[in-house]
Design a protein around this motif. Structure first.
Motif, PDB file in Angstrom:
ATOM      1  N   MET A   1      10.158  -2.500  -2.974  1.00 20.56           N
ATOM      2  CA  MET A   1      10.773  -1.403  -2.244  1.00 20.56           C
ATOM      3  C   MET A   1       9.713  -0.563  -1.541  1.00 20.56           C
ATOM      4  O   MET A   1       9.916  -0.105  -0.406  1.00 20.56           O
ATOM      5  CB  MET A   1      11.603  -0.532  -3.194  1.00 20.56           C
ATOM      6  N   ALA A   2       8.578  -0.341  -2.203  1.00 22.98           N
ATOM      7  CA  ALA A   2       7.497   0.434  -1.601  1.00 22.98           C
ATOM      8  C   ALA A   2       6.981  -0.249  -0.341  1.00 22.98           C
ATOM      9  O   ALA A   2       6.701   0.414   0.674  1.00 22.98           O
ATOM     10  CB  ALA A   2       6.372   0.620  -2.610  1.00 22.98           C
TER      11      ALA A   2
ATOM     12  N   PRO B   1      14.680   6.488  -1.273  1.00 25.41           N
ATOM     13  CA  PRO B   1      14.477   5.411  -2.242  1.00 25.41           C
ATOM     14  C   PRO B   1      14.651   5.961  -3.657  1.00 25.41           C
ATOM     15  O   PRO B   1      13.889   6.836  -4.088  1.00 25.41           O
ATOM     16  CB  PRO B   1      13.034   4.977  -1.977  1.00 25.41           C
TER      17      PRO B   1
ATOM     18  N   SER C   1       7.240   8.617  -1.925  1.00 27.11           N
ATOM     19  CA  SER C   1       8.610   8.998  -1.570  1.00 27.11           C
ATOM     20  C   SER C   1       9.631   8.573  -2.622  1.00 27.11           C
ATOM     21  O   SER C   1      10.799   8.980  -2.555  1.00 27.11           O
ATOM     22  CB  SER C   1       9.003   8.380  -0.224  1.00 27.11           C
ATOM     23  N   LEU C   2       9.212   7.743  -3.581  1.00 28.62           N
ATOM     24  CA  LEU C   2      10.162   7.222  -4.564  1.00 28.62           C
ATOM     25  C   LEU C   2      10.697   8.338  -5.448  1.00 28.62           C
ATOM     26  O   LEU C   2       9.940   9.163  -5.960  1.00 28.62           O
ATOM     27  CB  LEU C   2       9.486   6.151  -5.425  1.00 28.62           C
TER      28      LEU C   2
ATOM     29  N   PHE D   1      15.232   5.394  -7.867  1.00 25.77           N
ATOM     30  CA  PHE D   1      15.108   4.575  -9.070  1.00 25.77           C
ATOM     31  C   PHE D   1      15.824   5.304 -10.206  1.00 25.77           C
ATOM     32  O   PHE D   1      15.419   6.381 -10.622  1.00 25.77           O
ATOM     33  CB  PHE D   1      13.637   4.363  -9.418  1.00 25.77           C
TER      34      PHE D   1
ATOM     35  N   VAL E   1       7.080   6.825 -11.190  1.00 26.18           N
ATOM     36  CA  VAL E   1       7.394   6.619  -9.765  1.00 26.18           C
ATOM     37  C   VAL E   1       6.195   6.906  -8.871  1.00 26.18           C
ATOM     38  O   VAL E   1       6.061   6.322  -7.786  1.00 26.18           O
ATOM     39  CB  VAL E   1       8.610   7.468  -9.316  1.00 26.18           C
TER      40      VAL E   1
ATOM     41  N   HIS F   1       5.180   4.716  -4.999  1.00 26.94           N
ATOM     42  CA  HIS F   1       5.269   5.261  -3.640  1.00 26.94           C
ATOM     43  C   HIS F   1       5.513   6.771  -3.726  1.00 26.94           C
ATOM     44  O   HIS F   1       6.298   7.221  -4.567  1.00 26.94           O
ATOM     45  CB  HIS F   1       6.405   4.591  -2.869  1.00 26.94           C
TER      46      HIS F   1
ATOM     47  N   LEU G   1      10.193  -2.426  -7.638  1.00 24.78           N
ATOM     48  CA  LEU G   1       9.782  -1.134  -7.084  1.00 24.78           C
ATOM     49  C   LEU G   1       8.595  -1.295  -6.138  1.00 24.78           C
ATOM     50  O   LEU G   1       8.517  -0.602  -5.118  1.00 24.78           O
ATOM     51  CB  LEU G   1       9.443  -0.163  -8.214  1.00 24.78           C
TER      52      LEU G   1
ATOM     53  N   LEU H   1       9.410   0.355   2.465  1.00 25.24           N
ATOM     54  CA  LEU H   1       9.288   1.718   3.002  1.00 25.24           C
ATOM     55  C   LEU H   1       8.090   1.829   3.934  1.00 25.24           C
ATOM     56  O   LEU H   1       8.180   2.447   5.000  1.00 25.24           O
ATOM     57  CB  LEU H   1       9.152   2.719   1.848  1.00 25.24           C
TER      58      LEU H   1
END
Length: 213
Positions: A99-100, A115, A140-141, A117, A134, A138, A96, A103
Motif C-alpha cells: 500500500m505504501a 490509507p 500518511s498511513l 489500517f 504505522v 508510510h 502495508l 501511495l
C-alpha cells in the motif's frame, strides 16, 4: 433372438430410451424453474442484493494519535482500507508495504486517498503500538483500533472476517487469522473495488486507483 451386425440390442434401446426420457423431464423442470424465477424476480417487488452494496465504510474507532474517529472524518477522500494486526508475521507487513508503494506512485493524487489500517487485535494493538507500527510503513498511513465490540462492528460492515487461534508458539500464546483484502471505498463510504497484494503490480493498482479518483 438373433441380432444383425450394427443393430442395437433391445435392452440397450430400452435403457437409452429411459435415459433420454429422464433428461427430457429434468430439462423441462429446469425450464419451469427458470421461468418462475424470472417471473418472480422481475414481476415482484423483492429486492435483490449483489453483495457488494452491503460492503460499507462504517466504524467508530480511535486513530493512532488517540483521536476518536468515524468514517465521516474521511468523507472528503477515498479510502484504501486493510484489516490486520501488528504481530502478523507476513501478510500484514507485506500488504502495508505494498500500500505504501501505491501511495508513493500516486504522487500528489495520494492526497485524495486515506490509507487506513484497522487492527483485528485490539487487545494488543493499543494506540501507542499502532502509532509506532504505522510509522514504519508510510507517514500518511492511519492506524485504527478500539474496543473488541467496535472492531467487530467494523469488520461486519466491511464484510470481512477474523478469528483468534490459541497457539503456544505465537506471541502471547495466540495469533489472529483474518481476511487479506484491500478495500477501495468511495468518499461517501460505499464500496468501489477490492484488491489483494500480489495479484497486480503496485504500478497497475496506482494506475487503476488514479483512474477512479
Amino acid at each position: 433372438m438373433s441380432i444383425e451386425p450394427g443393430e442395437t440390442p433391445p435392452k440397450s434401446r430400452l435403457l437409452r430410451s429411459i435415459l433420454w426420457s429422464t433428461i427430457a423431464v429434468a430439462l423441462a423442470g429446469l425450464a419451469i424453474f427458470w421461468a418462475l424465477d424470472n417471473y418472480l424476480g422481475n414481476g415482484s417487488k423483492t429486492v435483490r442484493y449483489s453483495g457488494e452494496a452491503d460492503i460499507r465504510s462504517e466504524f467508530s474507532l480511535t486513530d493512532h494519535t488517540g483521536q476518536e474517529v468515524t468514517q465521516a472524518d474521511y468523507a472528503d477522500r477515498w479510502q484504501l482500507v486493510f484489516f490486520g494486526f501488528t504481530n502478523c508475521p507476513d501478510v500484514c507487513p507485506t500488504t502495508l508495504a505494498y500500500m505504501a508503494s501505491v501511495l508513493d506512485l500516486l504522487g500528489k493524487d495520494a492526497d485524495q486517498v486515506a490509507p487506513i489500517f484497522i487492527t483485528v487485535d485490539p487487545e494488543r494493538d493499543t494506540v501507542p503500538v499502532m502509532a509506532e507500527y504505522v510509522s514504519v510503513f508510510h507517514p500518511s498511513l492511519i492506524g485504527l483500533t478500539g474496543t473488541e465490540a467496535q472492531v467487530a462492528e467494523a469488520t461486519r460492515n466491511f464484510r470481512t472476517w477474523y478469528e483468534r487461534t490459541e497457539d503456544d508458539s505465537a506471541p502471547d500464546g495466540y495469533f489472529m487469522a483474518h481476511g487479506g483484502y484491500i478495500y477501495l471505498m468511495r468518499p461517501n463510504g460505499s464500496y468501489e473495488d477490492v484488491y489483494q497484494e500480489g495479484r497486480q503490480l503496485p504500478e497497475l493498482l496506482a494506475q487503476d486507483i488514479r483512474g477512479k479518483l
